[in-house]
Design a protein around this motif. Structure first.
Motif, PDB file in Angstrom:
ATOM      1  N   PHE A   5       0.826  -1.203   0.000  1.00 39.91           N
ATOM      2  CA  PHE A   5       0.000   0.000   0.000  1.00 39.91           C
ATOM      3  C   PHE A   5       0.864   1.258   0.000  1.00 39.91           C
ATOM      4  O   PHE A   5       0.548   2.241  -0.659  1.00 39.91           O
ATOM      5  N   ARG A   6       1.950   1.219   0.759  1.00 36.49           N
ATOM      6  CA  ARG A   6       2.821   2.393   0.834  1.00 36.49           C
ATOM      7  C   ARG A   6       3.436   2.687  -0.524  1.00 36.49           C
ATOM      8  O   ARG A   6       3.567   3.848  -0.909  1.00 36.49           O
ATOM      9  N   GLU A   7       3.825   1.636  -1.256  1.00 36.07           N
ATOM     10  CA  GLU A   7       4.367   1.840  -2.603  1.00 36.07           C
ATOM     11  C   GLU A   7       3.364   2.567  -3.495  1.00 36.07           C
ATOM     12  O   GLU A   7       3.749   3.364  -4.346  1.00 36.07           O
ATOM     13  N   LEU A   8       2.091   2.288  -3.294  1.00 39.17           N
ATOM     14  CA  LEU A   8       1.038   2.879  -4.121  1.00 39.17           C
ATOM     15  C   LEU A   8       0.581   4.242  -3.609  1.00 39.17           C
ATOM     16  O   LEU A   8      -0.321   4.848  -4.210  1.00 39.17           O
ATOM     17  N   GLY A   9       1.134   4.729  -2.514  1.00 39.00           N
ATOM     18  CA  GLY A   9       0.711   6.020  -1.969  1.00 39.00           C
ATOM     19  C   GLY A   9      -0.666   5.993  -1.346  1.00 39.00           C
ATOM     20  O   GLY A   9      -1.275   7.053  -1.129  1.00 39.00           O
ATOM     21  N   VAL A  10      -1.172   4.811  -1.021  1.00 40.00           N
ATOM     22  CA  VAL A  10      -2.535   4.684  -0.493  1.00 40.00           C
ATOM     23  C   VAL A  10      -2.684   5.302   0.895  1.00 40.00           C
ATOM     24  O   VAL A  10      -3.661   6.015   1.154  1.00 40.00           O
ATOM     25  N   PRO A  11      -1.760   5.060   1.829  1.00 36.87           N
ATOM     26  CA  PRO A  11      -1.957   5.649   3.162  1.00 36.87           C
ATOM     27  C   PRO A  11      -2.083   7.171   3.142  1.00 36.87           C
ATOM     28  O   PRO A  11      -2.888   7.741   3.885  1.00 36.87           O
ATOM     29  N   THR A  12      -1.313   7.831   2.294  1.00 39.31           N
ATOM     30  CA  THR A  12      -1.420   9.289   2.205  1.00 39.31           C
ATOM     31  C   THR A  12      -2.790   9.690   1.702  1.00 39.31           C
ATOM     32  O   THR A  12      -3.411  10.634   2.218  1.00 39.31           O
TER      33      THR A  12
END
Length: 812
Positions: free
Chosen positions: A179-186
């Motif tokens: 998820f972090r690679e995809l920028g989802v948390p932001t």
């Protein structure tokens, strides 16, 4: 459960509920009598034209209106009379496709032949069977029981991640790094969770009873195999087969909300569930069910379709040939592109039949779809034992996939246990689900943008968008970057540049653009990086500016033959995105030597010549430039007198007289106010001559040589010589055998012996030309005839000595 789901939909009073019940009678499950097989029956366009009402619900019509998408003729039902005539042949109608103007049927060979000769039928062809893009495992994926989340936490868990949770990997569970690679948390921290963006999922069955999916909004559900609304396991399906396993896995990656265990990418997005395939392997044809599901999802107002099922290799019928994967040929690709024309972002898996080139599957070859490949935790194209993520290119040469996402080591919900999770899942279907959910976040952030604009935003946010390949496409997209700059961050130009690509200043101006910037992520700082190599391993300059699309370097750039540059943007919440490379440029020497010329031998007739140069511009704070100027011995390279320092003008006079007829070089040391230095030195010498008293008698090389040079406007060659003492002078042109070709001094026999005073000859134009003295040759002999091409000798006899030079005459 079946009746409860259908009745619940009706009670909600939604179009979805109506469709769940009314679609059944028109969709007939395939039979298995004799040699019956599934075929597509395509109708003539004129015969299939319909004036019926469009088969679109109010949500779909609102989307068409909102994005100015027309209602197409193919959005109207196929005329019922055509369907009835097909059924009258004995064929069993399976699905009716508005977009294809076709029906799929179950028919034996005799009936198939009858269908082929009907006057309103164009072609009859087999219906293809799909395969899921989940990597085959040697053994079932391990099961993991969910850790017990306190009920109080579940009741109070916020539906949007907080900034603290973005940095808390525990909130997302095992898929945190993907998820972090995809920028989802932001994106989640901005309260972007997919709310209001309908996502249709085409897969096997789905089990809504799993603990991570309970309460998630299902707009509609449809089983296109059994013709009902039950998409999870039900009586009558193959024993021992979990029909809902794969679809539940994929759905959970998009929609799950079980904090600290499994959180989906777009967990607030309403979903449309279409069961189009049986697990683990359906021997019946499935292409027609898939097509029907796509059209159904469109009628319900889907903004995104995620398909983890693809078409290429088949067990019970001919496989799709590579040549058909050209974006226009296969049924599924045509339908996926038709969905894109209707404003749907179609996200499809690439398939798992790599790593051979061209191993992609339909509909990934579509030019309007978003095809997704799989990578592992290191960003390497994913491998699944003997197979791997499928590769492009398409048969017409386009790069595929478009993007990639994590497709190994995935954790997802399982229908095997309603409180359990499968780990170490692998396949491009999981990567496609992650990208589909990410795109929904971008849609929520920019609800006014069209689907092509959203797709472009996803592509531009990917990490290798400037260097795509056929294994990872443009790389892993970044939802946060796409939200920040949906139209991309583009390094546009270097403003202070000439036609040859060189800057005209030591402090160039770099420009970039981002036509759309997400307000909630501002302010944005932009860092310009300038490197000596295209991979940016050697960065020679970097500087940062805030909330601006232009930067003037605040330190002088040293001369370089080729420099590369890009812009790195950093916004709130740590959102970082990188532009592609801007147009490369060069930095010339800071000064260009003018007089004496630095690139060719020159002569000056004064012992204290003026030295002049042309500098690049140098605005503050890097400028103005100051200069140190040195005169050097041509033989030793050492200074012959003290340097002239801290010069502010672009010209200076030599401080002490120079010795005549001696060769010198010179150099300028340019200094910027910020401490950088560039030294430019002449490569050819200059000679100080005396017009009245040269120290030696000397014949110089003619110029130009060879001659003539019409490109330089030179039709003759010029002759220079110095005379140290008064003397009779003979200047002649001879051939290689020593025979006279032309007398230059005396220029005419009537002149007799020509005696000249000390001085320099051939430079400039004398005040009173002497008819007996010629210091040029036009390539003609004594009779005025042009001589043959070749080498000739220029000979000077004067002051008791002889000197000669070779000349090359090359007329056109």
């Amino acid at each position: 459960m079946r009746s409860a789901l259908a009745v619940g939909a009706l009670a909600a009073g939604t179009l979805a509920g109506w469709l769940l019940l009314s679609a059944g009678p028109g969709v007939i499950a395939p039979g298995a009598a004799g040699e019956r097989a599934a075929y597509w029956v395509f109708f003539h366009a004129d015969s299939a034209r319909s004036a019926g009402a469009v088969a679109l619900g109010p949500d779909a019509l609102e989307l068409r209106r909102r994005f100015d998408i027309p209602v197409f003729d193919e959005d109207r039902p196929v005329p019922p009379a055509l369907v009835a005539r097909v059924a009258a042949t004995g064929a069993e109608v399976r699905q009716v496709s508005r977009w294809l103007r076709a029906v799929s049927v179950a028919a034996d060979p005799t009936t198939r032949d009858l269908l082929a000769v009907l006057p309103f039928v164009t072609v009859v062809q087999p219906v293809a069977r799909l395969e899921r893009a989940a990597a085959p495992a040697e053994a079932p994926a391990p099961l993991r029981a969910a850790p017990r989340t306190p009920s109080s936490l579940m009741r109070s868990a916020p539906r949007a991640a907080t900034a603290r949770q973005v940095a808390d990997s525990a909130f997302y569970g095992a898929n945190w790094s993907a998820f972090r690679e995809l920028g989802v948390p932001t994106a989640h921290s901005l309260a972007l969770t997919g709310r209001g963006v309908r996502i249709a999922i085409l897969d096997t069955g789905f089990d809504p009873r799993h603990e991570s999916l309970i309460g998630q909004r299902v707009v509609a559900a449809r089983d296109f195999i059994n013709g009902d609304s039950i998409v999870y396991n039900e009586p009558g399906e193959p024993g021992g087969v979990d029909q809902a396993r794969h679809g539940t896995q994929v759905w959970s990656l998009i929609s799950a909300f079980r904090p600290r265990t499994l959180v989906g990418v777009a967990y607030d997005a309403p979903v449309i569930l279409a069961k189009v395939d049986a697990e683990p392997g359906n021997t019946q044809a499935d292409e027609d069910r898939w097509v029907a599901a796509v059209e159904w999802a469109d009628s319900l107002g889907a903004r995104v379709i995620a398909s983890s099922v693809v078409f290429r290799e088949f067990v019970d019928k001919p496989s799709i040939l590579y040549g058909a994967l050209n974006g226009d040929s296969t049924v599924t690709t045509r339908v996926a592109d038709a969905a894109a024309r209707r404003g749907i972002l179609f996200v499809t898996a690439m398939g798992n039949d790599g790593p051979a080139p061209g191993s992609l599957a339909s509909p990934a070859d579509g030019d309007s779809v978003l095809a997704v490949g799989a990578v592992d935790a290191t960003g390497t194209p994913a491998s699944f034992g003997v197979r791997a993520t499928a590769r492009g290119p398409t048969s017409d040469g386009r790069i595929k996939p478009d993007v990639a996402a994590r497709g190994t080591g995935i954790t997802a919900a399982t229908s095997v246990s309603l409180g359990g999770y499968e780990i170490s899942l692998a396949g491009t279907s999981y990567a496609a689900a992650l990208v589909a959910g990410s795109a929904a976040l971008v849609m929520q952030a920019w609800p006014e943008l069209t689907t092509p604009a959203i797709q472009r935003a996803v592509l531009l946010s990917a990490r290798q968008t400037s260097e795509p390949d056929n294994a990872r496409g443009r790389g892993v997209p970044d939802a946060a970057a796409a939200i920040l700059f949906p139209d991309g961050l583009i390094a546009t130009n270097v403003a202070t540049i000439d036609l040859e690509g060189g800057v005209t200043t030591i402090a160039p101006i770099m420009n970039w653009r981002a036509s759309l910037v997400k307000t909630e992520l501002r302010p944005v700082s932009y860092r310009v990086e300038i490197a000596a190599d295209s991979l940016f391993n050697t960065i020679v300059y970097t500087d940062t500016v805030s909330e601006s699309f232009s930067l003037t370097t605040r330190r002088a750039l040293r001369p370089a033959a080729r420099l590369h540059w890009r812009v790195r943007a950093t916004a709130q919440l740590g959102t970082v995105t990188m532009s592609g490379r801007g147009p490369p440029f060069s930095v010339p020497a800071w000064v260009r030597l003018l007089s004496p010329a630095g690139s060719q031998v020159s002569f000056v007739n004064t012992p204290r010549p003026d030295l002049s140069w042309s500098p690049l511009t140098a605005p503050p704070p890097v400028g103005p430039l100051t200069y140190d100027v040195e005169v050097l011995s041509n033989e030793t390279g050492l200074p012959v007198q003290p340097a002239l320092r801290n010069i502010t003008a672009a010209t200076v006079r030599v401080a002490q007289p120079l010795v005549p007829n001696t060769a010198y070089r010179w150099r300028v040391i340019a200094r910027a106010q910020t401490g950088q230095v560039d030294t430019v030195e002449s490569v050819a010498p200059f000679v100080v001559t005396s017009e009245t008293q040269p120290p030696a008698t000397l014949l110089y090389q003619n110029f130009p040589n060879p001659f003539p040079r019409p490109d330089l406007g030179e039709t003759v060659t010029r002759v220079w010589f110095d005379l140290a003492t008064a003397s009779p002078v003979e200047l002649t042109v001879l051939d290689l055998r020593g025979r006279l070709v032309r007398r230059l001094i005396p220029a005419d026999p009537s002149c007799g012996i020509v005696r000249l005073e000390p001085g320099i000859y051939g430079r400039g134009v004398p005040a009173a030309p002497d008819p007996c003295v010629s210091t040029f040759w036009d390539g003609r002999d004594e009779q005025g005839r042009e001589v043959p091409r070749g080498v000739y000798i220029l000979r000077l006899r004067a002051a008791g000595k002889a000197d000669s030079r070779r000349m090359l005459f090359l007329p056109g």
